[in-house]
Motif scaffolding. Structure first.
Motif, PDB file in Angstrom:
ATOM      1  N   SER A 116      10.555 -11.593   4.412  1.00  0.00           N
ATOM      2  CA  SER A 116       9.864 -11.023   5.579  1.00  0.00           C
ATOM      3  C   SER A 116       8.565 -10.350   5.124  1.00  0.00           C
ATOM      4  N   ALA A 117       8.585  -9.683   3.969  1.00  0.00           N
ATOM      5  CA  ALA A 117       7.340  -9.105   3.425  1.00  0.00           C
ATOM      6  C   ALA A 117       6.354 -10.225   3.108  1.00  0.00           C
ATOM      7  N   TYR A 118       6.876 -11.345   2.613  1.00  0.00           N
ATOM      8  CA  TYR A 118       5.989 -12.475   2.308  1.00  0.00           C
ATOM      9  C   TYR A 118       5.332 -13.013   3.572  1.00  0.00           C
ATOM     10  N   ALA A 119       6.118 -13.159   4.661  1.00  0.00           N
ATOM     11  CA  ALA A 119       5.567 -13.681   5.919  1.00  0.00           C
ATOM     12  C   ALA A 119       4.434 -12.779   6.407  1.00  0.00           C
ATOM     13  N   TYR A 120       4.626 -11.460   6.295  1.00  0.00           N
ATOM     14  CA  TYR A 120       3.585 -10.501   6.686  1.00  0.00           C
ATOM     15  C   TYR A 120       2.337 -10.667   5.803  1.00  0.00           C
ATOM     16  N   LEU A 121       2.589 -10.744   4.490  1.00  0.00           N
ATOM     17  CA  LEU A 121       1.483 -10.877   3.537  1.00  0.00           C
ATOM     18  C   LEU A 121       0.738 -12.201   3.738  1.00  0.00           C
ATOM     19  N   LEU A 122       1.454 -13.252   4.092  1.00  0.00           N
ATOM     20  CA  LEU A 122       0.816 -14.540   4.360  1.00  0.00           C
ATOM     21  C   LEU A 122      -0.145 -14.408   5.544  1.00  0.00           C
ATOM     22  N   GLY A 123       0.293 -13.679   6.579  1.00  0.00           N
ATOM     23  CA  GLY A 123      -0.593 -13.430   7.720  1.00  0.00           C
ATOM     24  C   GLY A 123      -1.841 -12.664   7.290  1.00  0.00           C
ATOM     25  N   LEU A 124      -1.648 -11.629   6.462  1.00  0.00           N
ATOM     26  CA  LEU A 124      -2.802 -10.857   5.966  1.00  0.00           C
ATOM     27  C   LEU A 124      -3.721 -11.738   5.133  1.00  0.00           C
ATOM     28  N   TYR A 125      -3.111 -12.540   4.273  1.00  0.00           N
ATOM     29  CA  TYR A 125      -3.912 -13.391   3.380  1.00  0.00           C
ATOM     30  C   TYR A 125      -4.747 -14.398   4.177  1.00  0.00           C
ATOM     31  N   LEU A 126      -4.103 -15.054   5.154  1.00  0.00           N
ATOM     32  CA  LEU A 126      -4.844 -16.053   5.935  1.00  0.00           C
ATOM     33  C   LEU A 126      -5.938 -15.388   6.761  1.00  0.00           C
ATOM     34  N   GLY A 127      -5.665 -14.157   7.218  1.00  0.00           N
ATOM     35  CA  GLY A 127      -6.653 -13.451   8.016  1.00  0.00           C
ATOM     36  C   GLY A 127      -7.784 -12.907   7.168  1.00  0.00           C
ATOM     37  N   ASP A 128      -7.467 -12.024   6.250  1.00  0.00           N
ATOM     38  CA  ASP A 128      -8.528 -11.324   5.530  1.00  0.00           C
ATOM     39  C   ASP A 128      -8.222 -11.152   4.046  1.00  0.00           C
ATOM     40  N   GLY A 129      -7.650 -12.175   3.468  1.00  0.00           N
ATOM     41  CA  GLY A 129      -7.315 -12.100   2.044  1.00  0.00           C
ATOM     42  C   GLY A 129      -8.085 -13.129   1.242  1.00  0.00           C
ATOM     43  N   HIS A 130      -8.230 -12.828  -0.040  1.00  0.00           N
ATOM     44  CA  HIS A 130      -8.932 -13.748  -0.938  1.00  0.00           C
ATOM     45  C   HIS A 130      -8.238 -13.728  -2.285  1.00  0.00           C
ATOM     46  N   ILE A 131      -8.286 -14.857  -2.965  1.00  0.00           N
ATOM     47  CA  ILE A 131      -7.784 -14.901  -4.336  1.00  0.00           C
ATOM     48  C   ILE A 131      -8.963 -15.243  -5.231  1.00  0.00           C
ATOM     49  N   ILE A 132      -9.129 -14.434  -6.268  1.00  0.00           N
ATOM     50  CA  ILE A 132     -10.102 -14.766  -7.309  1.00  0.00           C
ATOM     51  C   ILE A 132      -9.300 -15.352  -8.456  1.00  0.00           C
ATOM     52  N   SER A 133      -9.606 -16.559  -8.850  1.00  0.00           N
ATOM     53  CA  SER A 133      -8.883 -17.174  -9.965  1.00  0.00           C
ATOM     54  C   SER A 133      -9.892 -17.853 -10.875  1.00  0.00           C
ATOM     55  N   LYS A 134     -10.353 -17.065 -11.849  1.00  0.00           N
ATOM     56  CA  LYS A 134     -11.342 -17.556 -12.811  1.00  0.00           C
ATOM     57  C   LYS A 134     -10.747 -17.449 -14.200  1.00  0.00           C
ATOM     58  N   GLN A 135     -11.578 -17.820 -15.182  1.00  0.00           N
ATOM     59  CA  GLN A 135     -11.110 -17.818 -16.575  1.00  0.00           C
ATOM     60  C   GLN A 135     -10.359 -16.543 -16.954  1.00  0.00           C
TER      61      GLN A 135
END
Ligand code: ZN
Length: 259
Positions: free
Chosen positions: A68-87
């Protein structure tokens, strides 16, 4: 390091290989934690073992996690989240308005429910709080990560993510509203008995420029029996309104205003 009896070192290494933490072994044998770390490092070097940062990533380890925490976080991520994945730079960032300290806390809480081990941090900038969690494994949990902006690429949930959304739809809706939505008052006029009257009513408003993300929102609303309408403002059809009284009441019970 030379002052310690080799048998203590061997005992420490045996405990560590058995899965004890550096802290537990340090306390048990009354040896500084730095010494334990050094022994571990030397032992790995001697045996030619490359150190791999341990992770509690549910995808890589197969461990269970708070869906359930993941479902909430997924909503946040799709709305206003970003992943930085660099070296050498890997983190998840969730952006919250400074005016909603409760949401900042809830974002960090959800992150820690899904992956408690990585370090988290907050950065205040331009009226926003960026809640960060430092690990490359957020790309495992949010495979939607990719180059460019979310609205320029296809956003589709993996089957396992859809299963979680189906099991916890309100958490997902809450996350989306908390990032890209709000509860506000709208008004309209109605003529009753020849007199024009102004009526105010609450509504939930959701704005996202990605067609895919809006569809994930409205598909989930459909499954919950929430009535919604598409609203075009200034020529842009990025808004979804929920204004029917029964639907707003359900949204109030499960989502509520930002705090
Ligand atoms: Zn992983």
């Amino acid at each position: 390091m030379g002052q310690h009896n080799p048998s203590i070192r061997d005992e420490a290494l045996a405990l560590l290989r058995g899965g004890s933490t550096n802290r537990a072994v340090a306390e048990l044998l009354n040896v500084p934690r730095g010494t334990i770390g050094w022994w571990l490092h030397e032992d790995r070097k001697r045996r030619g073992i490359q150190y791999v940062q341990p992770t509690d990533c549910p995808i890589c380890t197969g461990r269970d996690f708070d869906r359930s925490a993941y479902a909430y976080l997924l909503g946040l991520y799709l709305g206003d989240g970003h992943i930085i994945s660099k070296q050498k730079q890997h983190h998840l960032s969730i952006f919250c308005g400074e005016v909603h300290p409760g949401l900042v806390d809830e974002a960090e809480w959800a992150i820690l429910q899904v992956m408690p081990t990585p370090r988290t941090g907050r950065r205040h900038r331009n009226g926003c709080v960026e809640v960060k969690s430092f690990t490359k494994h957020w790309t495992c949990l949010f495979p939607q990560h990719g180059p460019g902006r979310k609205h320029d690429r296809l956003i589709a949930l993996e089957p396992w993510q859809q299963d979680i959304v189906d099991a916890h739809p309100w958490d997902f809706i809450r996350g989306l509203i908390h990032s890209d939505g709000c509860r506000n008052m709208n008004w309209t006029t109605r003529t009753v008995g020849g007199v024009k009257k102004r009526y105010e009513y609450p509504r939930y408003w959701f704005t996202n420029v990605s067609d895919d993300i809006r569809r994930l929102y409205t598909d989930t609303l459909d499954k919950l029996g929430i009535e919604w309408t598409h609203c075009t403002r200034a020529g842009k059809e990025y808004n979804i309104s929920v204004a029917r009284r029964a639907s707003v009441a359900l949204m109030d019970a499960h989502v509520g205003p930002k705090y």
